[in-house]
Each structure stands twice: as C-alpha cells, then as structure tokens.
Design a protein around this motif. Structure first.
Motif, PDB file in Angstrom:
ATOM      1  N   LYS A 153      -0.252   8.386  -9.394  1.00 16.36           N
ATOM      2  CA  LYS A 153      -1.013   8.752 -10.594  1.00 16.36           C
ATOM      3  C   LYS A 153      -2.352   8.043 -10.621  1.00 16.36           C
ATOM      4  CE  LYS A 153       2.824   9.918 -13.657  1.00 16.36           C
ATOM      5  NZ  LYS A 153       3.578   9.537 -14.855  1.00 16.36           N
ATOM      6  N   HIS A 154      -2.346   6.777 -10.242  1.00 24.64           N
ATOM      7  CA  HIS A 154      -3.590   6.005 -10.199  1.00 24.64           C
ATOM      8  C   HIS A 154      -4.554   6.608  -9.177  1.00 24.64           C
ATOM      9  CE1 HIS A 154      -6.281   2.554 -10.105  1.00 24.64           C
ATOM     10  NE2 HIS A 154      -6.179   2.602  -8.786  1.00 24.64           N
ATOM     11  N   LEU A 155      -4.050   6.927  -8.001  1.00 26.40           N
ATOM     12  CA  LEU A 155      -4.893   7.483  -6.950  1.00 26.40           C
ATOM     13  C   LEU A 155      -5.406   8.869  -7.323  1.00 26.40           C
ATOM     14  CD1 LEU A 155      -2.850   6.334  -3.827  1.00 26.40           C
ATOM     15  CD2 LEU A 155      -5.001   5.369  -4.668  1.00 26.40           C
ATOM     16  N   GLU A 170      13.791   2.379  -7.922  1.00 30.36           N
ATOM     17  CA  GLU A 170      12.723   1.436  -8.269  1.00 30.36           C
ATOM     18  C   GLU A 170      11.471   1.676  -7.440  1.00 30.36           C
ATOM     19  OE1 GLU A 170      14.626  -2.319  -7.642  1.00 30.36           O
ATOM     20  OE2 GLU A 170      15.790  -2.193  -9.505  1.00 30.36           O
ATOM     21  N   VAL A 171      11.648   1.881  -6.146  1.00 30.42           N
ATOM     22  CA  VAL A 171      10.501   2.120  -5.268  1.00 30.42           C
ATOM     23  C   VAL A 171       9.858   3.460  -5.599  1.00 30.42           C
ATOM     24  CG1 VAL A 171       9.771   2.431  -2.869  1.00 30.42           C
ATOM     25  CG2 VAL A 171      11.396   0.631  -3.447  1.00 30.42           C
ATOM     26  N   ASN A 172      10.656   4.465  -5.944  1.00 33.63           N
ATOM     27  CA  ASN A 172      10.103   5.762  -6.357  1.00 33.63           C
ATOM     28  C   ASN A 172       9.240   5.622  -7.603  1.00 33.63           C
ATOM     29  OD1 ASN A 172      10.506   8.042  -4.727  1.00 33.63           O
ATOM     30  ND2 ASN A 172      12.690   8.044  -5.208  1.00 33.63           N
ATOM     31  N   GLN A 173       9.657   4.792  -8.552  1.00 28.63           N
ATOM     32  CA  GLN A 173       8.864   4.570  -9.765  1.00 28.63           C
ATOM     33  C   GLN A 173       7.511   3.939  -9.416  1.00 28.63           C
ATOM     34  OE1 GLN A 173      11.529   2.219 -12.158  1.00 28.63           O
ATOM     35  NE2 GLN A 173      12.468   4.017 -13.092  1.00 28.63           N
ATOM     36  N   LEU A 174       7.523   2.982  -8.494  1.00 29.67           N
ATOM     37  CA  LEU A 174       6.267   2.371  -8.066  1.00 29.67           C
ATOM     38  C   LEU A 174       5.371   3.396  -7.376  1.00 29.67           C
ATOM     39  CD1 LEU A 174       7.565  -1.034  -6.658  1.00 29.67           C
ATOM     40  CD2 LEU A 174       6.440  -0.628  -8.860  1.00 29.67           C
ATOM     41  N   LYS A 175       5.978   4.254  -6.562  1.00 30.56           N
ATOM     42  CA  LYS A 175       5.214   5.284  -5.857  1.00 30.56           C
ATOM     43  C   LYS A 175       4.556   6.242  -6.854  1.00 30.56           C
ATOM     44  CE  LYS A 175       5.517   9.113  -2.669  1.00 30.56           C
ATOM     45  NZ  LYS A 175       6.350  10.114  -2.080  1.00 30.56           N
ATOM     46  N   VAL A 176       5.305   6.664  -7.853  1.00 32.08           N
ATOM     47  CA  VAL A 176       4.766   7.595  -8.855  1.00 32.08           C
ATOM     48  C   VAL A 176       3.582   6.961  -9.577  1.00 32.08           C
ATOM     49  CG1 VAL A 176       5.293   8.713 -11.057  1.00 32.08           C
ATOM     50  CG2 VAL A 176       6.891   8.919  -9.151  1.00 32.08           C
ATOM     51  N   LYS A 177       3.711   5.695  -9.943  1.00 32.81           N
ATOM     52  CA  LYS A 177       2.611   5.023 -10.645  1.00 32.81           C
ATOM     53  C   LYS A 177       1.378   4.922  -9.756  1.00 32.81           C
ATOM     54  CE  LYS A 177       1.105   1.164 -13.323  1.00 32.81           C
ATOM     55  NZ  LYS A 177       1.341  -0.127 -13.903  1.00 32.81           N
ATOM     56  N   LEU A 178       1.568   4.554  -8.498  1.00 34.89           N
ATOM     57  CA  LEU A 178       0.430   4.442  -7.591  1.00 34.89           C
ATOM     58  C   LEU A 178      -0.195   5.808  -7.329  1.00 34.89           C
ATOM     59  CD1 LEU A 178      -1.353   2.575  -5.959  1.00 34.89           C
ATOM     60  CD2 LEU A 178       0.299   2.710  -4.086  1.00 34.89           C
ATOM     61  N   ALA A 209       0.863  -1.181   0.000  1.00 33.28           N
ATOM     62  CA  ALA A 209       0.000   0.000   0.000  1.00 33.28           C
ATOM     63  C   ALA A 209       0.901   1.234   0.000  1.00 33.28           C
ATOM     64  CB  ALA A 209      -0.895  -0.008   1.235  1.00 33.28           C
ATOM     65  N   MET A 210       0.317   2.393  -0.216  1.00 29.73           N
ATOM     66  CA  MET A 210       1.095   3.626  -0.271  1.00 29.73           C
ATOM     67  C   MET A 210       1.887   3.845   1.022  1.00 29.73           C
ATOM     68  SD  MET A 210       2.154   6.164  -1.993  1.00 29.73           S
ATOM     69  CE  MET A 210       1.098   6.515  -3.386  1.00 29.73           C
ATOM     70  N   GLU A 211       1.300   3.527   2.163  1.00 29.42           N
ATOM     71  CA  GLU A 211       1.991   3.707   3.433  1.00 29.42           C
ATOM     72  C   GLU A 211       3.250   2.847   3.503  1.00 29.42           C
ATOM     73  OE1 GLU A 211      -1.247   2.727   3.200  1.00 29.42           O
ATOM     74  OE2 GLU A 211      -2.270   4.598   3.719  1.00 29.42           O
TER      75      GLU A 211
END
Length: 136
Positions: A126-128, A116-124, A80-82
């Motif tokens: 954008k989705h949110l 890598e984790v920053n890329q996942l955060k950016v994608k999530l 999750a984002m947290e």
C-alpha cells in the motif's frame, strides 16, 4: 531511487547529532510495521562515515549511518519487499511440509507466521502503491 523497508522487529535507534558536543542526540523508537524510506540524500561526516537521509512513516526525518542501517538489515529487524517475498515462499514450503507430515503444531506455528508476514507485505505494498500515485 528510494529504498523502502518495513520494520519486522521493534528497536530503538540513537540518532547522531552533527553539532559540536552532540547536544541534540536523541533516541528514536521504531515500532513493528513502521516503514522506513532511505533516500539518496547522503552526507559524509569525518570520523563517522557515510549517513543517508531516512524517513519513518512519511513524517519523521533523520540521518542514519549506513553501518547502522546494515546492522538492522542483517539482524532481520527491517526487510525489503524481496525479503518478504522470500519469507512467504519459505513459510508456504514449511506449511506444505507440516501438512505432508501431519504435524499440527508446526502447521499452526507457520500459518500464524505466514499471516503476520502477509500483513506486513500488504502494508508495504500500500505504501509503495501510494508512492507511485504521488509521482505520476
């Protein structure tokens, strides 16, 4: 309220079929960076337990056992984002430690993981954000 997760580690999930004889059982391949939305829509299946409706990347709908969802979460395959925020804090700390210790190999390792984790955060994110616009 929906709960959104991002896939950190790819996995295959056996989708349960509720038909007699389970004739529609199939395997869903969930890839890294896919977004899984767990909705409030629930079903209780006798002898199987609770299931909730899940949506992968806004186009594939299925029911997943809460037990399976907890399994993927506790193994760290979905976050999750947290969890992403905590992971970013940890990686920043590790990078600071590597710099203080002049440890080039750990610095490179943790810097790569941070990106890598920053890329996942950016994608999530954008989705949110897109989801917020949809419901306004």
């Amino acid at each position: 309220m929906n709960r959104d997760f991002i896939v950190v580690q790819s996995f295959s999930h056996l989708i349960d079929c509720f038909c007699p004889g389970s004739i529609h059982t199939e395997v869903l391949r969930v890839e890294q960076a896919d977004i899984i939305r767990v909705t409030n829509e629930r079903k209780y299946i006798v002898h199987n337990g609770w299931y909730c409706k899940a949506i992968v990347d806004d186009h594939y709908y299925f029911y997943i056992a809460l037990e399976d969802l907890e399994h993927y979460y506790t193994k760290g395959q979905i976050l999750a984002m947290e969890d992403i925020e905590l992971n970013l804090n940890y990686l920043n700390f590790q990078i600071d430690q590597a710099l203080d210790n002049k440890d080039e190999s750990n610095f490179k390792l943790f810097s790569k993981q941070l990106m890598e984790v920053n890329q996942l955060k950016v994608k999530l994110e954008k989705h949110l954000d897109a989801d917020k616009l949809f419901y306004i």
